[in-house]
Design a protein around this motif. Structure first.
Motif, PDB file in Angstrom:
ATOM      1  N   PRO A 296       0.793  -1.294   0.049  1.00 53.08           N
ATOM      2  CA  PRO A 296       0.023   0.017   0.117  1.00 53.08           C
ATOM      3  C   PRO A 296       0.788   1.133   0.000  1.00 53.08           C
ATOM      4  O   PRO A 296       0.156   2.275  -0.442  1.00 53.08           O
ATOM      5  N   VAL A 297       2.238   1.078   0.082  1.00 51.75           N
ATOM      6  CA  VAL A 297       2.966   2.350   0.371  1.00 51.75           C
ATOM      7  C   VAL A 297       4.436   1.929  -0.331  1.00 51.75           C
ATOM      8  O   VAL A 297       4.792   0.712  -0.255  1.00 51.75           O
ATOM      9  N   LEU A 298       4.859   2.896  -1.212  1.00 53.66           N
ATOM     10  CA  LEU A 298       6.265   2.709  -1.731  1.00 53.66           C
ATOM     11  C   LEU A 298       6.840   4.061  -1.444  1.00 53.66           C
ATOM     12  O   LEU A 298       6.300   5.042  -1.336  1.00 53.66           O
ATOM     13  N   ILE A 299       8.204   4.231  -0.823  1.00 52.30           N
ATOM     14  CA  ILE A 299       9.033   5.167  -0.758  1.00 52.30           C
ATOM     15  C   ILE A 299      10.341   4.887  -1.610  1.00 52.30           C
ATOM     16  O   ILE A 299      10.964   4.029  -1.436  1.00 52.30           O
ATOM     17  N   ALA A 300      10.230   6.005  -2.301  1.00 52.02           N
ATOM     18  CA  ALA A 300      11.617   5.923  -3.203  1.00 52.02           C
ATOM     19  C   ALA A 300      12.598   6.614  -2.280  1.00 52.02           C
ATOM     20  O   ALA A 300      12.502   7.798  -1.698  1.00 52.02           O
ATOM     21  N   LEU A 301      13.730   5.774  -2.225  1.00 50.36           N
ATOM     22  CA  LEU A 301      14.898   6.250  -1.390  1.00 50.36           C
ATOM     23  C   LEU A 301      15.872   7.014  -2.517  1.00 50.36           C
ATOM     24  O   LEU A 301      16.476   6.317  -3.368  1.00 50.36           O
ATOM     25  N   CYS A 302      16.013   8.184  -2.240  1.00 46.53           N
ATOM     26  CA  CYS A 302      16.946   9.251  -3.041  1.00 46.53           C
ATOM     27  C   CYS A 302      18.203   9.819  -2.390  1.00 46.53           C
ATOM     28  O   CYS A 302      18.108   9.849  -1.183  1.00 46.53           O
ATOM     29  N   VAL A 303      18.984  10.079  -3.239  1.00 42.18           N
ATOM     30  CA  VAL A 303      20.108  10.993  -2.652  1.00 42.18           C
ATOM     31  C   VAL A 303      20.299  12.206  -3.349  1.00 42.18           C
ATOM     32  O   VAL A 303      19.959  12.172  -4.802  1.00 42.18           O
ATOM     33  N   ARG A 304      20.802  13.298  -3.004  1.00 40.15           N
ATOM     34  CA  ARG A 304      21.016  14.310  -3.797  1.00 40.15           C
ATOM     35  C   ARG A 304      22.716  14.487  -3.527  1.00 40.15           C
ATOM     36  O   ARG A 304      23.104  15.028  -2.471  1.00 40.15           O
ATOM     37  N   GLU A 305      23.337  14.244  -4.255  1.00 38.39           N
ATOM     38  CA  GLU A 305      24.885  14.122  -4.318  1.00 38.39           C
ATOM     39  C   GLU A 305      25.406  15.633  -4.187  1.00 38.39           C
ATOM     40  O   GLU A 305      26.264  15.677  -3.327  1.00 38.39           O
TER      41      GLU A 305
END
Length: 195
Positions: free
Chosen positions: A80-89
């Motif tokens: 029911p939930v997706l969390i995109a795990l991102c970085v800002r280099e």
């Protein structure tokens, strides 16, 4: 729940109940972003929380066929939930161009490891533990399917480490858990001591 219980509850799943996760619970989970390690306190972590059924379905269209071929259910679609795990280099570079972080010659350090990716793994574990503390389960898939970055419409200066699936797991599968427990390598094969 004490830490040992939370740690024991943390495991990856490939199936979820359809129950939604309320926003207050999600906010408690993603708040761990403030406690996640980031080199030099650069704060380069970024999260995209996806609860919209249409977008989750389009993401599942990219991933579930590949996993289905390996015998998994449509687990991405079930979450029911997706969390995109991102970085800002660039957040890391900005921080390490400040006077207190410059090398002796006045330049930014040479990065022996791309710590923005290293730190994203630390955030992943914190998200998993926070979810377990809330009675939720998680899974994870990488950004390997073409078109995911564009589908998420992420800012150009974000990198995508992967996506956390999150929701309520079905009742515990004791047989499967015991199988994994039996497959664990002995501690002495994983840890070396030098006294």
């Amino acid at each position: 729940m004490d830490f040992a219980e939370v740690l024991k509850a943390r495991h990856m799943v490939r199936t979820y109940r359809p129950d939604p996760v309320d926003e207050e619970t999600l906010r408690r989970i993603v708040k761990v972003i403030h406690r996640a390690p980031s080199a030099g306190f650069s704060q380069g972590h970024r999260l995209l929380v996806i609860t919209d059924a249409g977008l989750r379905g389009r993401i599942a269209d990219l991933y579930d066929p590949a996993y289905g071929g390996k015998g998994f259910p449509e687990w991405v679609r079930q979450a029911p939930v997706l969390i995109a795990l991102c970085v800002r280099e660039e957040s890391y570079h900005e921080r390490y161009r400040k006077p207190d972080k410059l090398d002796e010659d006045g330049t930014e350090i040479g990065w022996p490891v791309p710590y923005w990716w290293f730190d994203s793994g630390s955030l992943l574990v914190l998200l998993q533990l926070a979810a377990a503390n809330e009675g939720l389960a998680t899974g994870f898939f990488g950004p390997h399917e073409e078109g995911l970055f564009e589908l998420l419409d992420l800012p150009d200066d974000w990198g995508l480490a992967g996506v956390v699936t999150l929701g309520y797991a079905p009742e515990e599968d004791g047989v499967r858990r015991e199988l994994f427990r039996q497959q664990r390598l002995p501690l002495d094969e994983l840890v070396e001591w030098r006294h």
